[in-house]
Design a protein around this motif. Sequence first.
Motif, PDB file in Angstrom:
ATOM      1  N   LEU A 152      -5.774 -55.298  69.115  1.00 23.52           N
ATOM      2  CA  LEU A 152      -5.750 -54.214  70.104  1.00 23.52           C
ATOM      3  C   LEU A 152      -5.918 -52.861  69.435  1.00 23.52           C
TER       4      LEU A 152
ATOM      5  N   ARG B 160     -13.054 -47.919  70.607  1.00 28.58           N
ATOM      6  CA  ARG B 160     -13.282 -47.180  71.844  1.00 28.58           C
ATOM      7  C   ARG B 160     -13.177 -45.675  71.589  1.00 28.58           C
TER       8      ARG B 160
ATOM      9  N   GLN C  11     -16.365 -44.601  69.852  1.00 30.58           N
ATOM     10  CA  GLN C  11     -17.563 -44.494  70.697  1.00 30.58           C
ATOM     11  C   GLN C  11     -17.448 -43.349  71.693  1.00 30.58           C
TER      12      GLN C  11
ATOM     13  N   MET D 177      -9.503 -61.896  67.434  1.00 34.78           N
ATOM     14  CA  MET D 177      -9.206 -62.208  68.828  1.00 34.78           C
ATOM     15  C   MET D 177      -9.537 -63.663  69.157  1.00 34.78           C
TER      16      MET D 177
ATOM     17  N   ALA E  31      -6.529 -65.994  70.465  1.00 32.08           N
ATOM     18  CA  ALA E  31      -6.702 -66.951  71.557  1.00 32.08           C
ATOM     19  C   ALA E  31      -6.417 -68.383  71.102  1.00 32.08           C
TER      20      ALA E  31
ATOM     21  N   GLY F 243     -20.192 -59.084  62.161  1.00 27.83           N
ATOM     22  CA  GLY F 243     -19.846 -59.542  63.501  1.00 27.83           C
ATOM     23  C   GLY F 243     -19.081 -60.851  63.460  1.00 27.83           C
TER      24      GLY F 243
ATOM     25  N   VAL G 236     -21.063 -57.591  76.430  1.00 27.96           N
ATOM     26  CA  VAL G 236     -19.687 -57.381  75.962  1.00 27.96           C
ATOM     27  C   VAL G 236     -18.742 -57.341  77.158  1.00 27.96           C
TER      28      VAL G 236
ATOM     29  N   HIS H  43     -15.763 -60.223  77.731  1.00 26.91           N
ATOM     30  CA  HIS H  43     -14.377 -59.773  77.844  1.00 26.91           C
ATOM     31  C   HIS H  43     -13.830 -60.071  79.235  1.00 26.91           C
TER      32      HIS H  43
ATOM     33  N   LEU I  81     -12.756 -63.535  78.886  1.00 27.39           N
ATOM     34  CA  LEU I  81     -11.709 -63.807  77.902  1.00 27.39           C
ATOM     35  C   LEU I  81     -10.385 -63.136  78.233  1.00 27.39           C
TER      36      LEU I  81
ATOM     37  N   LEU J  75     -22.645 -50.493  68.564  1.00 27.09           N
ATOM     38  CA  LEU J  75     -23.394 -49.265  68.314  1.00 27.09           C
ATOM     39  C   LEU J  75     -22.492 -48.221  67.672  1.00 27.09           C
TER      40      LEU J  75
ATOM     41  N   THR K 160      -8.565 -48.572  77.786  1.00 25.97           N
ATOM     42  CA  THR K 160      -8.019 -49.227  76.594  1.00 25.97           C
ATOM     43  C   THR K 160      -6.618 -48.705  76.298  1.00 25.97           C
TER      44      THR K 160
ATOM     45  N   ILE L  94      -4.275 -50.432  78.436  1.00 25.94           N
ATOM     46  CA  ILE L  94      -3.985 -51.783  77.939  1.00 25.94           C
ATOM     47  C   ILE L  94      -2.964 -51.713  76.801  1.00 25.94           C
TER      48      ILE L  94
END
Lengths: 203, 704
Positions: free
Chosen positions: B96, B103, B106, B132, B137, B191, B439, B443, B446, B505, B524, B527
């Motif tokens: 998180l 976030r 960006q 994650m 998970a 990635g 994305v 999400h 998920l 990006l 976010t 969250i």
Amino acid sequence: MSRHPGLNLDASHAPAHDQAVTLVFGFWVFMMSDVIVFGLLFATYVAMSDALAGGPGPHDLFELRTVFIETLLLLISSLTIGMASLSMKHERDDARLFIWLGLTFGLGLAFLSYELHDFASMVEKGGVPSRSGWLSAFWALVPLHALHVSAAMLWLVVIAVQVLIFGQDSEVKLGLLRLTVLWHFLDIVWIGIFTIVYLGELG
Amino acid sequence: MTLHQFLDTAFGRLGWDALPFWEIVRHPHDGKAWLNGLIASGAASLVVFGALAVVVMLTRRRWWRSLWSGWLTSVDHKKIGIMYVILALVMLARGLVEATFMRAHQATALNDTGFLTPEHFGEFFTTHGTIMIFFVAMPFLTGLINYVMPLQIGARDVSFPVLNSISLGLTAAGAALVMVSLVLMPFSTGGWSGYPPYTERSFNPGAGPDYWIWAVTLSSLGSTLTGINFSVTVYKERAPGMHFFRMPLFCWTALCTSILMIFAMPPLTVATALLALDRYADFHFFTNDLGGNMMNYANLFWLFGHPEVYILILPAFGVYSEVFTTFSGKTLYGYRALVLATMCIAVLSFGVWMHHFFTMGQSAELNAVFGISTMLIGIPTGVKIFDWMLTMYRGQVRLTVPMIYALGFIMLFVIGGTTGIVLANPSVDYQVHNTLFLVAHFHNMLIPGTLFGMLAGYTMWFPKAFGFRLDEIWGRRAALGWIAGFVLAFFPLYGLGLLGMPRRLHAYVEPAYLPFTVVALVGTLLIVAAFACLCVQLWVSVRDRDHLSVRAGDPWDGRTLEWATSAPPPEYNFPVVPTVESKDPFTHEKLDGKALQSPDDWQDIEMPRNAALGLVLGLVGFLGCFGLVWYMWWLVVLAALAGLGAVIARSFTRNTTKTISADEVRAQYMEWLENVRALPLTVRSQESSRANNGRAMPVMKEQQ
Ligand code: HEM
């Protein structure tokens, strides 16, 4: 009372039977995941069979004679390990078990020696994994099988030592039963290697 | 040997430049190097000081011994399950934080003004995705299944308890490797899918991709073994009368997930192993030259990757099924249809992997086939949604915390599923592939799917595991926060994707992106606040545990066997193995007045003894892989020998079980039973209040 085929455990010990069924079943499931590993390596091998990149090919590198000997050695060793588990099932005689186990070990060792000889001669002729995609695929698949055989032989030694210490108790019996499954499985994989990797490429 | 040679051998390629502040030392006048160095050093110190703090606390409270014998060497499926969930929650916190950083970056990255360097940003999305999936998970669902499934089928443990702790050890070793990469940098920038040739040695010779390879390999081995263990358990350990079609749906999903693990994890192991051969031994599987072909990797990876997403979602479907039936006080609607749908999804999941690379050059016909097979998955999933809604229909629905998650799931998951159907159309996928639309889509599956399911399960079974409920108010805050935060954080990404913003990006020059990324940042943060609520909830609940106590074991008027035993259950789960006569066995027992009886055929119980093998193999796996990452070959050899030795030594132990006498079992049970019988029955309207003592009045009796 549930009995496991191929195994005579002490009749007085019912829970051991249930345990045996679960354990051997679990080992089969494990083998299934190993089948996937080999299956994917076979698929990769086939997909890369054209990727010679100008390097040496099957005709330059493979010797069918030794591969055929290896096949025979491994097939016979499947017979001898089968005899070992039969002797465990029907007799109480450690000596006979050791003979069959020893034979199996010897055949495995002979197989590995021939295979190492093959590998060495391939390297000598420039057939190293860094040369091409096809050779990479070969060197991932066939030595992995050899590695499995070596591990199985180590396991066999461990079981033999356990027979010396504990006699043929139910853990030893279950161990040998699972080893037999593994050994036959490696035989089948080898048949695949023999046909797809060697005969397929040379044919 | 000179000192220099010795150091080279001892430390391999590990040097000062692996330290997180090294960039600052190298570029002391570069502001960005400072900022990124400080962020990295902050994270590294969290790891180091966090570990130190744990050690100090354990020593000061003298908890080492009980940690050793009660947890680390325990092979009890319940303890192992709890450890898995703890691992997942810790890693979730890290994932998180990383998401928040991405976030925030960006939202400030218009015209390349973001504060992270490209490499650092790359590490962020790589660790976030890897963590994650593999360390949040997977351990979460493995932990829940571990805890709940054996109880639900009336078993004393899983089939192979020691193997179970080995799986945990390997998974934890992988997680530890990712954590260590914060201190001795860098991690991969390739990635979560680690595509070569980018991750090949020729592009990236550093330690990063190797960290990724070995962390993922450890986790995939652990999960393969888990799959074997769980499926054999479901096949062989069911209590008498627990026919397949009497099993709770959660057990069905556990079975399907474990079958998927057995078949889908090996492709990942193969993919990472071949990539390792490329990197370490100069093989040419996925290189650009000498006959290598990266499409082999794409196929292998997604042959794992697609079944993997069903591994992640099916157990959550199982949890939702239990939540809907329990909190509606009704038997599950369309039980057989749900089982069938689960099976269908499991089978179909192997036939869709190519939709992850529609754009990578195969023929239009092939794309059409895989597009259609992908859309087909919508059908069984739709069946499930209707079954769940009809389960609630005319039930006595209570909006408890698990139910809030479940309702949020239904709404959001349908949206996410619909966007999946949109993406399944190859010609649409050509437009939006590799954008934030994707994305947003995954999400959307998920988080409301898997993660809400796991959190719902956590809330529902927590009282079973610890004997007290979680605080309701903070739980509601957390659940609503997750739902609202999710909407704000991810719905804008659909828009961004349609505007053409690529994923991963680092910087952009299109001002139209900005408002969306800012909203996503706000979501976010919401969250993060929801996660904080979860932490507060745990703290408050532990503090008030006496008031929240439900030792009687049945706080929600449960329908399945796990609620029939005490909370927490004894090591052997059930004093006498239950005999099952129907679906929802515990509900029937309660209605027929057969619950809380004292059986008369007491027997000795044989349970597995503690074993250190899992811990040892975990440690050895960690050290060996650490050695591989940094080329410390002596460590690799030592670890391999130690691991082999431990396994062989273990095969020489004969005395692996202990016996708990019938008298002891009876005494424990009778004491519990007397306490429970003295308690008043709780009606459902008191479920969320302190009056809930864990002895439930069945809903059906209430209604009569
Ligand atoms: C809870 C809040 C979460 C937030 C805010 C979040 C945010 C993000 C962001 C910003 C990215 C990078 C997107 C890009 O490529 O530009 C990302 C990637 C990703 N996330 Fe999350 N995420 C969250 C939870 C999760 C969860 C629960 C999972 C899985 C269970 C997950 C799995 C992934 C994966 C697999 C990637 C792709 C990484 C890659 O590109 O290799 N995320 N997430």
